[in-house]
Enzyme design. Structure first.
Site, short mmCIF file in Angstrom:
data_model
loop_
_atom_site.label_atom_id
_atom_site.label_comp_id
_atom_site.label_asym_id
_atom_site.label_seq_id
_atom_site.Cartn_x
_atom_site.Cartn_y
_atom_site.Cartn_z
N GLU A 127 0.79 -1.25 0.00
CA GLU A 127 0.00 0.00 0.00
C GLU A 127 0.82 1.29 0.00
OE1 GLU A 127 -2.74 -0.40 3.29
OE2 GLU A 127 -3.84 -2.01 2.31
N ASN A 169 2.19 -5.18 -3.15
CA ASN A 169 0.77 -5.47 -2.91
C ASN A 169 0.00 -4.18 -2.65
OD1 ASN A 169 -1.25 -7.61 -2.38
ND2 ASN A 169 -1.24 -6.87 -0.26
N HIS A 205 -10.46 -6.12 -2.58
CA HIS A 205 -11.56 -5.95 -1.63
C HIS A 205 -12.68 -5.23 -2.38
CE1 HIS A 205 -9.16 -7.24 1.75
NE2 HIS A 205 -8.21 -6.36 1.44
N GLU A 234 -6.20 -10.71 -1.41
CA GLU A 234 -7.06 -10.49 -0.23
C GLU A 234 -8.52 -10.44 -0.63
OE1 GLU A 234 -5.69 -7.12 2.11
OE2 GLU A 234 -3.59 -7.64 1.80
N ASP A 236 -12.26 -10.37 -1.13
CA ASP A 236 -13.57 -10.48 -0.48
C ASP A 236 -14.53 -9.60 -1.25
OD1 ASP A 236 -12.79 -7.93 0.57
OD2 ASP A 236 -12.52 -8.71 2.59
C1 XIL Z 1 -6.52 -6.29 8.20
C2 XIL Z 1 -6.84 -7.47 9.09
O1 XIL Z 1 -7.73 -8.32 8.40
C3 XIL Z 1 -7.47 -6.99 10.37
O2 XIL Z 1 -7.60 -8.07 11.30
C4 XIL Z 1 -6.61 -5.90 11.02
O3 XIL Z 1 -7.27 -5.36 12.16
C5 XIL Z 1 -6.32 -4.79 10.03
O4 XIL Z 1 -5.71 -5.35 8.87
N1 XIL Z 1 -5.16 -4.61 3.58
C6 XIL Z 1 -4.15 -5.42 4.06
C7 XIL Z 1 -4.39 -6.30 5.23
O5 XIL Z 1 -3.08 -5.50 3.44
O6 XIL Z 1 -3.25 -6.47 6.02
C8 XIL Z 1 -5.53 -5.78 6.07
O7 XIL Z 1 -5.80 -6.75 7.09
C9 XIL Z 1 -6.75 -5.48 5.23
C10 XIL Z 1 -6.44 -4.43 4.21
#
Ligand code: XIL
Length: 301
Positions: A127, A169, A205, A234, A236
Site C-alpha cells: 500500500e 501489494n 476488496h 485479499e 472479499d
Molecule cells: C486487516 C486485518 O484483516 C485486520 O484483522 C486488522 O485489524 C487490520 O488489517 N489490507 C491489508 C491487510 O493488506 O493487512 C488488512 O488486514 C486489510 C487491508
C-alpha cells in the site's frame, strides 16, 4: 476436484486464505482450512507490530504457529507484510529519517531471514501509493525517508531469502486507473533497472462502491506482460446470493485467463472471520456452511 485448493492445483494455481493464529484451535475453522486451502497468509501475525514489538526484539510465536499448520497440510505461505505504513509498532511510528530507514531495513532482513526457505511469496511492500487521481506515492513516515525506500526494501528481502518471490501489494489497483498506472510504471522501472521484483498482489476488496472492475483481467494481464507473476491476495466481495456468487466466479475466471496469475487468496474463511465491520463477503457462512459463492468459485476453477 472437490475442494478449492485441489481444483486450483489442477490448474497450476493455489487457492489460499488469510488465517488468524488464535482461531486455529476452533475446530470448524480448522476443519475448513485443512480441507479447502493450499496456501495461507497470516492475517496480522507477520506484520511489523506483531514481529518486532520492541526495537530489535523479535517475536514470531503466532506467525510460526501458522507456518507450522501450513507445513502440516502441505500449503504454501504468503508472507504479509514486511514494510507498510500501517500496523507499525509505536517505536517505529516515532522514528524518521535514517533511523527509520535503517530500522525498516533491519526488520525486512531479520523477518525474511527467520522465514528463509519457507515463504512462497512475500508482500515486501504494502500500500505505498495514494488513492485518487494523483498517481503519487502515499505520504507516510517510510515515504518521507526517500523515494527509494521501496527498492531498498526489495533488495534487502532478496538478499535475505533469495528463493521467495517478492511482491508489491496494493488495493484499488484491481482495474486500470491512476493508482494502478503508477504501480505499473514503478514495476516497469524496477524491471528495467534490475530491482528484484517477482510479483504484484491485487488485494481485491470489492463492495458496492468499488465492484469487481470490468477490466480486471486486462489489468492483471498488462502487469503479467511486464514479466511478473500476478496474484489475487485479499479477495472479499460484499453482497450475497447469486450476485455475489457471479462476482466470485468472474474473479476466479479472470485469474485463470492470465497465465501468470498463479494464485488466489480470500481474506478469511467464514463471513464471521472477515475484517469488514459488516456484511457477508466470504465463501462460508458464520456456521462454516458453503455459500453459493463457494460453489461458484469452485465451479469456475
Ligand atoms: C486487516 C486485518 O484483516 C485486520 O484483522 C486488522 O485489524 C487490520 O488489517 N489490507 C491489508 C491487510 O493488506 O493487512 C488488512 O488486514 C486489510 C487491508
Amino acid at each position: 476436484a472437490t475442494t478449492l485448493g485441489a481444483s486450483a492445483a489442477e490448474k497450476g494455481r493455489y487457492f489460499g486464505t488469510a488465517v488468524a493464529a488464535y482461531k486455529l484451535s476452533d475446530s470448524t475453522y480448522s476443519g475448513i482450512l485443512n480441507r479447502e486451502f493450499n496456501s495461507v497468509t497470516p492475517e496480522n501475525e507477520m506484520k511489523w507490530d506483531a514481529t518486532e514489538p520492541t526495537q530489535g526484539s523479535f517475536s514470531y510465536g503466532s506467525a510460526d504457529q501458522i507456518v507450522a499448520r501450513a507445513k502440516s497440510i502441505g500449503a504454501k505461505v504468503r508472507g504479509h507484510a514486511l514494510a507498510w505504513h500501517s500496523q507499525q509498532p509505536g517505536w517505529a511510528q516515532n522514528l524518521s529519517g535514517t533511523a527509520l530507514r535503517n530500522a525498516m531495513l533491519n526488520h525486512v532482513t531479520q523477518v525474511a531471514t527467520h522465514y528463509k526457505g519457507q515463504i512462497d511469496s512475500w508482500d515486501v511492500v504494502n500500500e505505498a501509493f495514494a488513492d485518487g487521481g494523483s498517481g503519487a506515492r502515499r505520504d507516510s513516515n517510510l515515504q518521507r525517508t526517500g523515494n527509494d525506500w521501496i527498492e531498498v526494501a526489495f533488495r534487502a528481502a532478496r538478499a535475505a531469502d533469495p528463493a521467495a518471490k517478492l511482491c508489491y501489494n496494493d488495493y484499488n489497483t484491481d482495474g486500470q486507473n491512476a493508482k494502478s498506472n503508477a504501480v505499473f510504471a514503478m514495476v516497469q522501472d524496477f524491471k528495467a533497472r534490475g530491482v528484484p521484483i517477482d510479483c504484484v498482489g491485487f488485494q481485491s476488496h470489492f463492495n458496492s462502491q468499488s465492484p469487481l472492475p470490468s477490466d480486471y483481467q486486462a489489468n492483471l494481464q498488462r502487469f503479467a506482460n511486464l514479466g511478473v507473476d500476478v496474484q489475487i491476495t485479499e479477495l472479499d466481495i460484499e453482497g450475497s446470493g447469486t450476485a455475489q456468487a457471479n462476482s466470485y466466479a468472474s474473479a476466479v475466471r479472470a485469474c485463470l485467463a492470465v497465465t501468470r496469475c498463479n494464485g488466489i487468496t480470500v481474506w478469511g474463511i467464514r463471513d464471521s472471520d472477515s475484517w469488514r465491520a459488516s456484511g457477508t463477503p466470504l465463501l462460508f457462512d458464520g456456521s462454516g456452511n458453503k455459500k453459493a459463492a463457494y460453489t461458484a468459485a469452485l465451479d469456475a476453477l
